[in-house]
Design a protein around this motif. Sequence first.
Motif, PDB file in Angstrom:
ATOM      1  N   ALA A   1       0.825  -1.211   0.000  1.00 59.77           N
ATOM      2  CA  ALA A   1       0.000   0.000   0.000  1.00 59.77           C
ATOM      3  C   ALA A   1       0.859   1.261   0.000  1.00 59.77           C
ATOM      4  CB  ALA A   1      -0.942  -0.002   1.202  1.00 59.77           C
ATOM      5  N   ALA A   2       1.989   1.212   0.685  1.00 57.10           N
ATOM      6  CA  ALA A   2       2.851   2.390   0.794  1.00 57.10           C
ATOM      7  C   ALA A   2       3.682   2.646  -0.455  1.00 57.10           C
ATOM      8  CB  ALA A   2       3.777   2.239   1.999  1.00 57.10           C
ATOM      9  N   LYS A   3       4.058   1.606  -1.173  1.00 59.94           N
ATOM     10  CA  LYS A   3       5.053   1.776  -2.241  1.00 59.94           C
ATOM     11  C   LYS A   3       4.569   1.511  -3.651  1.00 59.94           C
ATOM     12  CE  LYS A   3       8.753   0.612   0.863  1.00 59.94           C
ATOM     13  NZ  LYS A   3      10.169   0.640   0.821  1.00 59.94           N
ATOM     14  N   LEU A   4       3.509   0.735  -3.802  1.00 62.25           N
ATOM     15  CA  LEU A   4       3.142   0.254  -5.130  1.00 62.25           C
ATOM     16  C   LEU A   4       2.876   1.380  -6.123  1.00 62.25           C
ATOM     17  CD1 LEU A   4       2.748  -2.347  -6.740  1.00 62.25           C
ATOM     18  CD2 LEU A   4       0.317  -2.187  -6.211  1.00 62.25           C
ATOM     19  N   GLN A   5       2.149   2.402  -5.709  1.00 62.21           N
ATOM     20  CA  GLN A   5       1.803   3.461  -6.655  1.00 62.21           C
ATOM     21  C   GLN A   5       3.034   4.191  -7.200  1.00 62.21           C
ATOM     22  OE1 GLN A   5       0.702   3.525  -3.457  1.00 62.21           O
ATOM     23  NE2 GLN A   5       1.439   5.403  -2.513  1.00 62.21           N
ATOM     24  N   ASP A   6       4.149   4.131  -6.491  1.00 57.72           N
ATOM     25  CA  ASP A   6       5.381   4.756  -6.966  1.00 57.72           C
ATOM     26  C   ASP A   6       6.146   3.863  -7.940  1.00 57.72           C
ATOM     27  OD1 ASP A   6       4.890   6.969  -5.343  1.00 57.72           O
ATOM     28  OD2 ASP A   6       5.980   6.097  -3.654  1.00 57.72           O
ATOM     29  N   LEU A   7       5.746   2.603  -8.047  1.00 54.25           N
ATOM     30  CA  LEU A   7       6.506   1.639  -8.834  1.00 54.25           C
ATOM     31  C   LEU A   7       5.808   1.172 -10.104  1.00 54.25           C
ATOM     32  CD1 LEU A   7       7.688  -0.574  -5.848  1.00 54.25           C
ATOM     33  CD2 LEU A   7       8.959   1.255  -6.978  1.00 54.25           C
ATOM     34  N   VAL A   8       4.517   1.442 -10.239  1.00 53.11           N
ATOM     35  CA  VAL A   8       3.767   0.923 -11.377  1.00 53.11           C
ATOM     36  C   VAL A   8       3.560   1.978 -12.450  1.00 53.11           C
ATOM     37  CG1 VAL A   8       2.543  -0.811 -10.013  1.00 53.11           C
ATOM     38  CG2 VAL A   8       1.520   1.438 -10.327  1.00 53.11           C
ATOM     39  N   THR A   9       3.317   1.492 -13.653  1.00 55.13           N
ATOM     40  CA  THR A   9       2.975   2.372 -14.766  1.00 55.13           C
ATOM     41  C   THR A   9       1.468   2.574 -14.786  1.00 55.13           C
ATOM     42  OG1 THR A   9       2.657   0.555 -16.320  1.00 55.13           O
ATOM     43  CG2 THR A   9       4.909   1.447 -16.114  1.00 55.13           C
ATOM     44  N   GLU A  10       1.029   3.473 -15.602  1.00 61.00           N
ATOM     45  CA  GLU A  10      -0.405   3.723 -15.751  1.00 61.00           C
ATOM     46  C   GLU A  10      -1.128   2.454 -16.211  1.00 61.00           C
ATOM     47  OE1 GLU A  10      -3.753   6.329 -15.532  1.00 61.00           O
ATOM     48  OE2 GLU A  10      -1.728   6.541 -14.768  1.00 61.00           O
ATOM     49  N   SER A  11      -0.549   1.737 -17.171  1.00 63.86           N
ATOM     50  CA  SER A  11      -1.201   0.508 -17.648  1.00 63.86           C
ATOM     51  C   SER A  11      -1.193  -0.586 -16.578  1.00 63.86           C
ATOM     52  CB  SER A  11      -0.561   0.017 -18.949  1.00 63.86           C
ATOM     53  OG  SER A  11       0.795  -0.277 -18.760  1.00 63.86           O
ATOM     54  N   ASP A  12      -0.137  -0.644 -15.754  1.00 64.53           N
ATOM     55  CA  ASP A  12      -0.125  -1.579 -14.627  1.00 64.53           C
ATOM     56  C   ASP A  12      -1.270  -1.257 -13.675  1.00 64.53           C
ATOM     57  OD1 ASP A  12       2.247  -2.789 -15.506  1.00 64.53           O
ATOM     58  OD2 ASP A  12       3.513  -1.548 -14.203  1.00 64.53           O
ATOM     59  N   ALA A  13      -1.446   0.024 -13.382  1.00 60.01           N
ATOM     60  CA  ALA A  13      -2.495   0.456 -12.457  1.00 60.01           C
ATOM     61  C   ALA A  13      -3.873   0.078 -12.984  1.00 60.01           C
ATOM     62  CB  ALA A  13      -2.401   1.954 -12.206  1.00 60.01           C
ATOM     63  N   VAL A  14      -4.099   0.269 -14.287  1.00 64.20           N
ATOM     64  CA  VAL A  14      -5.385  -0.094 -14.889  1.00 64.20           C
ATOM     65  C   VAL A  14      -5.627  -1.597 -14.720  1.00 64.20           C
ATOM     66  CG1 VAL A  14      -6.645  -0.280 -17.078  1.00 64.20           C
ATOM     67  CG2 VAL A  14      -5.424   1.835 -16.513  1.00 64.20           C
ATOM     68  N   ALA A  15      -4.617  -2.408 -14.989  1.00 69.22           N
ATOM     69  CA  ALA A  15      -4.751  -3.861 -14.858  1.00 69.22           C
ATOM     70  C   ALA A  15      -5.006  -4.263 -13.410  1.00 69.22           C
ATOM     71  CB  ALA A  15      -3.505  -4.556 -15.391  1.00 69.22           C
ATOM     72  N   LEU A  16      -4.305  -3.649 -12.473  1.00 71.60           N
ATOM     73  CA  LEU A  16      -4.497  -3.975 -11.057  1.00 71.60           C
ATOM     74  C   LEU A  16      -5.887  -3.561 -10.570  1.00 71.60           C
ATOM     75  CD1 LEU A  16      -0.985  -3.047  -9.666  1.00 71.60           C
ATOM     76  CD2 LEU A  16      -1.962  -5.340  -9.875  1.00 71.60           C
ATOM     77  N   LEU A  17      -6.386  -2.439 -11.066  1.00 68.79           N
ATOM     78  CA  LEU A  17      -7.719  -1.987 -10.673  1.00 68.79           C
ATOM     79  C   LEU A  17      -8.812  -2.927 -11.172  1.00 68.79           C
ATOM     80  CD1 LEU A  17      -7.259   1.844 -11.143  1.00 68.79           C
ATOM     81  CD2 LEU A  17      -7.741   0.661  -8.981  1.00 68.79           C
ATOM     82  N   ALA A  18      -8.510  -3.718 -12.172  1.00 69.42           N
ATOM     83  CA  ALA A  18      -9.488  -4.686 -12.687  1.00 69.42           C
ATOM     84  C   ALA A  18      -9.623  -5.895 -11.759  1.00 69.42           C
ATOM     85  CB  ALA A  18      -9.083  -5.139 -14.087  1.00 69.42           C
ATOM     86  N   LEU A  19      -8.672  -6.071 -10.859  1.00 72.62           N
ATOM     87  CA  LEU A  19      -8.728  -7.179  -9.908  1.00 72.62           C
ATOM     88  C   LEU A  19      -9.734  -6.867  -8.804  1.00 72.62           C
ATOM     89  CD1 LEU A  19      -4.896  -7.818  -9.503  1.00 72.62           C
ATOM     90  CD2 LEU A  19      -6.512  -9.115 -10.917  1.00 72.62           C
ATOM     91  N   GLU A  20     -10.317  -7.906  -8.229  1.00 75.88           N
ATOM     92  CA  GLU A  20     -11.292  -7.708  -7.149  1.00 75.88           C
ATOM     93  C   GLU A  20     -10.652  -7.005  -5.947  1.00 75.88           C
ATOM     94  OE1 GLU A  20     -13.967 -10.414  -4.163  1.00 75.88           O
ATOM     95  OE2 GLU A  20     -13.622 -11.148  -6.187  1.00 75.88           O
ATOM     96  N   ASP A  21      -9.455  -7.439  -5.571  1.00 79.16           N
ATOM     97  CA  ASP A  21      -8.744  -6.836  -4.440  1.00 79.16           C
ATOM     98  C   ASP A  21      -7.263  -6.722  -4.802  1.00 79.16           C
ATOM     99  OD1 ASP A  21      -7.588  -6.083  -2.037  1.00 79.16           O
ATOM    100  OD2 ASP A  21      -8.693  -7.533  -0.833  1.00 79.16           O
ATOM    101  N   PRO A  22      -6.874  -5.600  -5.411  1.00 78.02           N
ATOM    102  CA  PRO A  22      -5.474  -5.462  -5.849  1.00 78.02           C
ATOM    103  C   PRO A  22      -4.473  -5.547  -4.701  1.00 78.02           C
ATOM    104  CG  PRO A  22      -6.750  -3.472  -6.380  1.00 78.02           C
ATOM    105  CD  PRO A  22      -7.683  -4.442  -5.749  1.00 78.02           C
ATOM    106  N   LEU A  23      -4.824  -5.044  -3.535  1.00 78.22           N
ATOM    107  CA  LEU A  23      -3.902  -5.100  -2.401  1.00 78.22           C
ATOM    108  C   LEU A  23      -3.619  -6.540  -2.006  1.00 78.22           C
ATOM    109  CD1 LEU A  23      -2.250  -3.682  -0.211  1.00 78.22           C
ATOM    110  CD2 LEU A  23      -4.320  -3.635   1.186  1.00 78.22           C
ATOM    111  N   LYS A  24      -4.653  -7.336  -1.836  1.00 77.01           N
ATOM    112  CA  LYS A  24      -4.476  -8.735  -1.458  1.00 77.01           C
ATOM    113  C   LYS A  24      -3.725  -9.501  -2.542  1.00 77.01           C
ATOM    114  CE  LYS A  24      -7.013 -12.860   0.073  1.00 77.01           C
ATOM    115  NZ  LYS A  24      -5.809 -13.572   0.179  1.00 77.01           N
ATOM    116  N   ALA A  25      -4.074  -9.252  -3.808  1.00 77.19           N
ATOM    117  CA  ALA A  25      -3.426  -9.970  -4.909  1.00 77.19           C
ATOM    118  C   ALA A  25      -1.923  -9.695  -4.943  1.00 77.19           C
ATOM    119  CB  ALA A  25      -4.072  -9.571  -6.237  1.00 77.19           C
TER     120      ALA A  25
END
Length: 125
Positions: A49-73
């Motif tokens: 939760a603290a670091k992921l948004q600093d490490l992903v690309t916009e397309s990564d974020a879109v793909a992760l948001l499609a998951l039911e629970d991106p944090l748990k995944a």
Amino acid sequence: MSVEYQSAIEELAQVLANRFARLARGWEASTPGKRQEDLENILAARNVAAKLQDLVTESDAVALLALEDPLKAVADQWLKLTGLDRPQDEALIRCVRFLCGDTPQRDSQQAGTKKKPHRRSSMTR
């Protein structure tokens, strides 16, 4: 009420923060034994939760948001790759060498010399 985000990364950061807050509240409300069991999971989720948004690309974020629970995944995958149940020998050795000032080059130079055993002072326990 719909919130407008400037990017998928910004939305992902909010989703991760909300999911972590919910997870942390549940963890804090659990019994001490259950908290101990879930400690590795809560720590992984906190780091994600603290670091992921600093490490992903916009397309990564879109793909992760499609998951039911991106944090748990992501936290579950992180634990599979780096969890406490996995041997961390190399990382541990690097930590010890760093703290002790030893490097592989220094070790190889001293390979032919015999080191004296460390002797504790009679004043120390």
